[in-house]
Scaffold this motif. Sequence first.
Motif, PDB file in Angstrom:
ATOM      1  N   ASN A  58     -76.779 -58.945  12.137  1.00 52.16           N
ATOM      2  CA  ASN A  58     -76.679 -57.653  12.588  1.00 52.16           C
ATOM      3  C   ASN A  58     -77.503 -57.024  11.064  1.00 52.16           C
ATOM      4  O   ASN A  58     -76.974 -57.338  10.033  1.00 52.16           O
ATOM      5  CB  ASN A  58     -75.236 -57.030  12.593  1.00 52.16           C
ATOM      6  N   GLY A  59     -78.052 -55.838  11.483  1.00 49.52           N
ATOM      7  CA  GLY A  59     -78.867 -55.268  10.189  1.00 49.52           C
ATOM      8  C   GLY A  59     -79.992 -56.092   9.530  1.00 49.52           C
ATOM      9  O   GLY A  59     -80.583 -55.520   8.736  1.00 49.52           O
ATOM     10  N   ALA A  60     -80.290 -57.184  10.197  1.00 50.29           N
ATOM     11  CA  ALA A  60     -81.292 -57.886   9.585  1.00 50.29           C
ATOM     12  C   ALA A  60     -82.589 -57.776  10.560  1.00 50.29           C
ATOM     13  O   ALA A  60     -82.681 -57.135  11.495  1.00 50.29           O
ATOM     14  CB  ALA A  60     -81.024 -59.317   9.257  1.00 50.29           C
ATOM     15  N   ASN A  61     -83.651 -58.821  10.371  1.00 48.37           N
ATOM     16  CA  ASN A  61     -84.866 -58.711  11.086  1.00 48.37           C
ATOM     17  C   ASN A  61     -85.434 -60.066  10.943  1.00 48.37           C
ATOM     18  O   ASN A  61     -84.934 -60.722  10.087  1.00 48.37           O
ATOM     19  CB  ASN A  61     -85.595 -57.518  10.817  1.00 48.37           C
ATOM     20  N   ILE A  62     -86.719 -60.269  11.414  1.00 48.73           N
ATOM     21  CA  ILE A  62     -87.432 -61.251  11.291  1.00 48.73           C
ATOM     22  C   ILE A  62     -87.700 -61.830   9.830  1.00 48.73           C
ATOM     23  O   ILE A  62     -87.508 -62.745   9.355  1.00 48.73           O
ATOM     24  CB  ILE A  62     -88.736 -61.344  12.038  1.00 48.73           C
ATOM     25  N   SER A  83     -84.013 -58.617  17.069  1.00 46.28           N
ATOM     26  CA  SER A  83     -83.014 -58.485  18.158  1.00 46.28           C
ATOM     27  C   SER A  83     -82.909 -57.014  18.432  1.00 46.28           C
ATOM     28  O   SER A  83     -83.732 -56.077  17.552  1.00 46.28           O
ATOM     29  CB  SER A  83     -81.591 -58.733  17.658  1.00 46.28           C
ATOM     30  N   ARG A  84     -82.759 -56.605  19.722  1.00 45.01           N
ATOM     31  CA  ARG A  84     -82.599 -55.195  20.231  1.00 45.01           C
ATOM     32  C   ARG A  84     -81.970 -54.351  18.987  1.00 45.01           C
ATOM     33  O   ARG A  84     -81.078 -54.510  18.546  1.00 45.01           O
ATOM     34  CB  ARG A  84     -81.832 -55.259  21.399  1.00 45.01           C
ATOM     35  N   GLY A  85     -82.908 -53.004  18.754  1.00 40.25           N
ATOM     36  CA  GLY A  85     -82.599 -52.202  17.735  1.00 40.25           C
ATOM     37  C   GLY A  85     -82.626 -52.529  16.230  1.00 40.25           C
ATOM     38  O   GLY A  85     -82.469 -51.910  15.457  1.00 40.25           O
ATOM     39  N   HIS A  86     -83.301 -53.751  16.133  1.00 39.84           N
ATOM     40  CA  HIS A  86     -83.453 -53.913  14.634  1.00 39.84           C
ATOM     41  C   HIS A  86     -85.087 -54.313  14.719  1.00 39.84           C
ATOM     42  O   HIS A  86     -85.790 -54.692  15.592  1.00 39.84           O
ATOM     43  CB  HIS A  86     -82.979 -55.431  14.519  1.00 39.84           C
ATOM     44  N   GLY A  87     -85.715 -53.925  13.425  1.00 42.85           N
ATOM     45  CA  GLY A  87     -87.115 -54.242  13.089  1.00 42.85           C
ATOM     46  C   GLY A  87     -87.861 -53.677  14.221  1.00 42.85           C
ATOM     47  O   GLY A  87     -87.963 -52.464  14.275  1.00 42.85           O
ATOM     48  N   LYS A  88     -88.845 -54.295  14.895  1.00 46.16           N
ATOM     49  CA  LYS A  88     -89.621 -53.640  15.756  1.00 46.16           C
ATOM     50  C   LYS A  88     -89.591 -53.826  17.116  1.00 46.16           C
ATOM     51  O   LYS A  88     -89.960 -53.233  17.998  1.00 46.16           O
ATOM     52  CB  LYS A  88     -91.074 -54.549  15.537  1.00 46.16           C
ATOM     53  N   SER A  89     -88.124 -54.199  17.473  1.00 45.35           N
ATOM     54  CA  SER A  89     -87.845 -54.308  18.826  1.00 45.35           C
ATOM     55  C   SER A  89     -86.963 -53.029  19.118  1.00 45.35           C
ATOM     56  O   SER A  89     -86.048 -52.186  18.248  1.00 45.35           O
ATOM     57  CB  SER A  89     -86.688 -55.165  19.104  1.00 45.35           C
ATOM     58  N   GLU A  90     -86.997 -52.277  20.184  1.00 43.20           N
ATOM     59  CA  GLU A  90     -86.685 -50.923  20.391  1.00 43.20           C
ATOM     60  C   GLU A  90     -84.905 -51.170  20.969  1.00 43.20           C
ATOM     61  O   GLU A  90     -84.499 -52.284  21.152  1.00 43.20           O
ATOM     62  CB  GLU A  90     -87.121 -50.475  21.853  1.00 43.20           C
ATOM     63  N   LEU A  91     -84.338 -49.997  20.788  1.00 43.86           N
ATOM     64  CA  LEU A  91     -82.824 -50.120  21.045  1.00 43.86           C
ATOM     65  C   LEU A  91     -82.551 -49.790  22.486  1.00 43.86           C
ATOM     66  O   LEU A  91     -82.187 -50.555  23.404  1.00 43.86           O
ATOM     67  CB  LEU A  91     -82.228 -48.914  20.207  1.00 43.86           C
ATOM     68  N   LYS A  92     -82.894 -48.620  23.021  1.00 47.45           N
ATOM     69  CA  LYS A  92     -82.939 -48.196  24.308  1.00 47.45           C
ATOM     70  C   LYS A  92     -81.599 -48.358  25.140  1.00 47.45           C
ATOM     71  O   LYS A  92     -81.577 -48.783  26.267  1.00 47.45           O
ATOM     72  CB  LYS A  92     -83.937 -48.860  25.290  1.00 47.45           C
ATOM     73  N   THR A  93     -80.506 -48.083  24.403  1.00 51.90           N
ATOM     74  CA  THR A  93     -79.211 -48.133  24.992  1.00 51.90           C
ATOM     75  C   THR A  93     -78.305 -47.404  24.288  1.00 51.90           C
ATOM     76  O   THR A  93     -78.644 -47.155  22.986  1.00 51.90           O
ATOM     77  CB  THR A  93     -78.776 -49.500  25.266  1.00 51.90           C
ATOM     78  N   ASP A  94     -77.164 -46.716  24.566  1.00 48.55           N
ATOM     79  CA  ASP A  94     -76.417 -45.817  23.995  1.00 48.55           C
ATOM     80  C   ASP A  94     -75.366 -46.966  23.165  1.00 48.55           C
ATOM     81  O   ASP A  94     -74.593 -46.336  22.548  1.00 48.55           O
ATOM     82  CB  ASP A  94     -75.770 -44.905  24.561  1.00 48.55           C
ATOM     83  N   SER A  95     -75.036 -48.048  23.772  1.00 49.08           N
ATOM     84  CA  SER A  95     -74.013 -49.113  23.131  1.00 49.08           C
ATOM     85  C   SER A  95     -74.742 -50.343  23.130  1.00 49.08           C
ATOM     86  O   SER A  95     -75.298 -50.938  24.116  1.00 49.08           O
ATOM     87  CB  SER A  95     -72.909 -49.086  23.959  1.00 49.08           C
ATOM     88  N   LEU A  96     -74.692 -51.179  21.832  1.00 48.16           N
ATOM     89  CA  LEU A  96     -75.270 -52.243  21.918  1.00 48.16           C
ATOM     90  C   LEU A  96     -73.939 -53.302  21.885  1.00 48.16           C
ATOM     91  O   LEU A  96     -73.030 -53.422  21.314  1.00 48.16           O
ATOM     92  CB  LEU A  96     -75.973 -52.475  20.435  1.00 48.16           C
ATOM     93  N   THR A  97     -74.170 -54.326  22.855  1.00 42.29           N
ATOM     94  CA  THR A  97     -73.317 -55.526  22.946  1.00 42.29           C
ATOM     95  C   THR A  97     -74.000 -56.701  22.588  1.00 42.29           C
ATOM     96  O   THR A  97     -75.304 -56.976  22.953  1.00 42.29           O
ATOM     97  CB  THR A  97     -72.658 -55.269  24.345  1.00 42.29           C
ATOM     98  N   TYR A  98     -72.833 -57.703  22.467  1.00 42.45           N
ATOM     99  CA  TYR A  98     -73.513 -59.255  22.387  1.00 42.45           C
ATOM    100  C   TYR A  98     -74.192 -59.639  23.744  1.00 42.45           C
ATOM    101  O   TYR A  98     -74.913 -60.281  23.788  1.00 42.45           O
ATOM    102  CB  TYR A  98     -72.324 -60.119  21.760  1.00 42.45           C
ATOM    103  N   ASN A  99     -73.401 -59.057  24.800  1.00 42.09           N
ATOM    104  CA  ASN A  99     -73.936 -59.573  26.287  1.00 42.09           C
ATOM    105  C   ASN A  99     -75.378 -59.116  26.284  1.00 42.09           C
ATOM    106  O   ASN A  99     -76.278 -59.771  27.000  1.00 42.09           O
ATOM    107  CB  ASN A  99     -72.942 -59.184  27.132  1.00 42.09           C
TER     108      ASN A  99
END
Length: 142
Positions: A58-62, A83-99
């Motif tokens: 979490n909070g990291a990137n490639i 991973s989603r919401g990190h680096g160059k990947s979009e978040l596109k959700t209001d809650s981020l889960t491990y699933n």
Amino acid sequence: MFILFLTGYSYSQEKSDPRFETPYGDNESVGKYLEVNNTKFYFEEYGKGEPLLLIHGNGANIKSMENQIEYFKSKYRVIIADSRGHGKSELKTDSLTYNQITKDWEGLVNYLELDSVNILGWSDGGIIGIKMGIRQNSKIKK
């Protein structure tokens, strides 16, 4: 099944190891986007051999895993993504889960048509690897 999962690491996203000529995490020659689960998912691949997913925490990137990419690319086909919401990947959700993150990585494995994978994950990346093993949607070797 064996999954390596490491904790207690330290990194800086701004610092880059001057020994590496490859701009990990921002490599225009190999970086690609995949549309998966309604988001843009950025990934890079290096080396040849058995597929090895490197999954950051979490909070990291490639870029935070450039030492691992550099080491393992001579032995494996290293596949690493923001991973989603990190680096160059979009978040596109209001809650981020491990699933959700797990489904994104499974989508990448399916897109690349990988029969089986090895996984090395840091912190949340280790949890994602464990969840991939539990879900059994991807064959995990180690």
